[in-house]
Design a protein around this motif. Structure first.
Motif, PDB file in Angstrom:
ATOM      1  N   LYS A 138      41.126  39.164  40.542  1.00 33.96           N
ATOM      2  CA  LYS A 138      41.994  38.527  39.422  1.00 33.96           C
ATOM      3  C   LYS A 138      42.858  37.826  40.170  1.00 33.96           C
ATOM      4  O   LYS A 138      43.310  36.544  39.750  1.00 33.96           O
ATOM      5  CB  LYS A 138      42.271  39.407  38.296  1.00 33.96           C
ATOM      6  CG  LYS A 138      41.182  39.849  37.667  1.00 33.96           C
ATOM      7  CD  LYS A 138      41.821  40.791  36.492  1.00 33.96           C
ATOM      8  CE  LYS A 138      40.606  41.435  35.498  1.00 33.96           C
ATOM      9  NZ  LYS A 138      41.056  42.661  34.777  1.00 33.96           N
ATOM     10  N   VAL A 139      43.502  38.058  40.963  1.00 29.38           N
ATOM     11  CA  VAL A 139      44.853  37.460  41.811  1.00 29.38           C
ATOM     12  C   VAL A 139      44.243  36.394  42.652  1.00 29.38           C
ATOM     13  O   VAL A 139      44.686  35.182  42.549  1.00 29.38           O
ATOM     14  CB  VAL A 139      45.557  38.377  42.730  1.00 29.38           C
ATOM     15  CG1 VAL A 139      46.615  37.657  43.662  1.00 29.38           C
ATOM     16  CG2 VAL A 139      45.991  39.524  42.142  1.00 29.38           C
ATOM     17  N   GLU A 140      43.163  36.502  43.348  1.00 29.64           N
ATOM     18  CA  GLU A 140      42.521  35.543  44.087  1.00 29.64           C
ATOM     19  C   GLU A 140      41.966  34.225  43.060  1.00 29.64           C
ATOM     20  O   GLU A 140      42.340  33.180  43.440  1.00 29.64           O
ATOM     21  CB  GLU A 140      41.188  36.130  44.722  1.00 29.64           C
ATOM     22  CG  GLU A 140      41.304  36.819  45.849  1.00 29.64           C
ATOM     23  CD  GLU A 140      41.939  36.188  47.063  1.00 29.64           C
ATOM     24  OE1 GLU A 140      42.025  34.867  47.211  1.00 29.64           O
ATOM     25  OE2 GLU A 140      42.477  36.881  48.093  1.00 29.64           O
ATOM     26  N   GLU A 141      41.415  34.697  41.867  1.00 32.74           N
ATOM     27  CA  GLU A 141      41.029  33.529  40.926  1.00 32.74           C
ATOM     28  C   GLU A 141      42.261  32.855  40.522  1.00 32.74           C
ATOM     29  O   GLU A 141      42.152  31.585  40.386  1.00 32.74           O
ATOM     30  CB  GLU A 141      39.956  34.237  39.762  1.00 32.74           C
ATOM     31  CG  GLU A 141      38.719  34.389  40.334  1.00 32.74           C
ATOM     32  CD  GLU A 141      38.100  35.590  39.295  1.00 32.74           C
ATOM     33  OE1 GLU A 141      38.811  35.604  38.078  1.00 32.74           O
ATOM     34  OE2 GLU A 141      36.913  35.727  39.608  1.00 32.74           O
ATOM     35  N   SER A 162      43.146  28.695  40.912  1.00 32.48           N
ATOM     36  CA  SER A 162      43.319  27.867  39.538  1.00 32.48           C
ATOM     37  C   SER A 162      44.453  27.289  39.853  1.00 32.48           C
ATOM     38  O   SER A 162      44.772  26.177  39.179  1.00 32.48           O
ATOM     39  CB  SER A 162      43.210  28.715  38.404  1.00 32.48           C
ATOM     40  OG  SER A 162      44.157  29.625  38.323  1.00 32.48           O
ATOM     41  N   GLY A 163      45.519  27.633  40.795  1.00 33.54           N
ATOM     42  CA  GLY A 163      46.829  27.196  40.874  1.00 33.54           C
ATOM     43  C   GLY A 163      47.856  27.415  39.821  1.00 33.54           C
ATOM     44  O   GLY A 163      48.945  26.861  39.747  1.00 33.54           O
ATOM     45  N   ARG A 213      50.760  34.027  49.362  1.00 31.59           N
ATOM     46  CA  ARG A 213      49.857  33.059  48.862  1.00 31.59           C
ATOM     47  C   ARG A 213      50.487  32.783  47.582  1.00 31.59           C
ATOM     48  O   ARG A 213      50.506  31.612  47.010  1.00 31.59           O
ATOM     49  CB  ARG A 213      48.527  33.632  49.003  1.00 31.59           C
ATOM     50  CG  ARG A 213      48.015  33.340  50.359  1.00 31.59           C
ATOM     51  CD  ARG A 213      46.530  33.699  50.284  1.00 31.59           C
ATOM     52  NE  ARG A 213      45.729  33.119  49.492  1.00 31.59           N
ATOM     53  CZ  ARG A 213      44.375  33.634  49.113  1.00 31.59           C
ATOM     54  NH1 ARG A 213      44.074  34.745  49.600  1.00 31.59           N
ATOM     55  NH2 ARG A 213      43.792  32.711  48.281  1.00 31.59           N
ATOM     56  N   VAL A 214      50.895  33.603  46.727  1.00 31.13           N
ATOM     57  CA  VAL A 214      51.306  33.586  45.428  1.00 31.13           C
ATOM     58  C   VAL A 214      52.697  32.843  45.554  1.00 31.13           C
ATOM     59  O   VAL A 214      52.997  31.991  44.517  1.00 31.13           O
ATOM     60  CB  VAL A 214      51.496  34.868  44.788  1.00 31.13           C
ATOM     61  CG1 VAL A 214      52.256  34.599  43.060  1.00 31.13           C
ATOM     62  CG2 VAL A 214      50.274  35.537  44.339  1.00 31.13           C
ATOM     63  N   ALA A 254      48.923  33.962  38.495  1.00 31.92           N
ATOM     64  CA  ALA A 254      49.001  34.902  39.754  1.00 31.92           C
ATOM     65  C   ALA A 254      50.045  35.697  39.826  1.00 31.92           C
ATOM     66  O   ALA A 254      49.693  36.870  40.373  1.00 31.92           O
ATOM     67  CB  ALA A 254      49.262  33.890  40.716  1.00 31.92           C
ATOM     68  N   LYS A 255      51.179  35.397  39.495  1.00 33.38           N
ATOM     69  CA  LYS A 255      52.407  36.312  39.529  1.00 33.38           C
ATOM     70  C   LYS A 255      51.920  37.613  38.606  1.00 33.38           C
ATOM     71  O   LYS A 255      52.185  38.775  39.054  1.00 33.38           O
ATOM     72  CB  LYS A 255      53.605  35.935  39.132  1.00 33.38           C
ATOM     73  CG  LYS A 255      54.308  34.821  40.456  1.00 33.38           C
ATOM     74  CD  LYS A 255      55.635  34.348  39.707  1.00 33.38           C
ATOM     75  CE  LYS A 255      56.002  33.442  40.616  1.00 33.38           C
ATOM     76  NZ  LYS A 255      57.272  32.469  40.399  1.00 33.38           N
TER      77      LYS A 255
END
Length: 87
Positions: A34-37, A41-42, A82-83, A47-48
């Motif tokens: 879920k984090v990767e997706e 998606s940007g 990355r986030v 993401a956070k």
């Protein structure tokens, strides 16, 4: 195949532990995905949020013995970096 009563019981216990650990590992991977997706998606906010939800799940995996502490720390570090780059 197990012969003694003790080894038969051990085999049963191992099967149960294997199933529990497999489910736990799968659950952790789902949170990580879920984090990767969200990163892909940007969407910085998503993401956070996903990272915040994945963190306790990863640490729970460590306390339950599913993964090593350093492995979880490495995954968290790389994901959070990355986030952070998203904004």
């Amino acid at each position: 195949m197990a012969n003694t009563p003790q080894s038969k019981k051990r085999a049963r216990q191992n099967e149960r532990r294997y199933a529990v650990n497999k489910a736990r590992r799968s659950r952790i991977r789902t949170y990580l995905r879920k984090v990767e997706e969200a990163i892909a998606s940007g969407d910085s906010a998503a993401a956070k949020d996903a990272l915040r939800a994945a963190q306790p799940e990863l640490m729970r995996g460590v306390t339950k013995g599913v993964m090593h502490k350093n492995t979880a720390a490495r995954k968290m570090s790389r994901l959070s970096a990355r986030v952070k780059t998203l904004g």
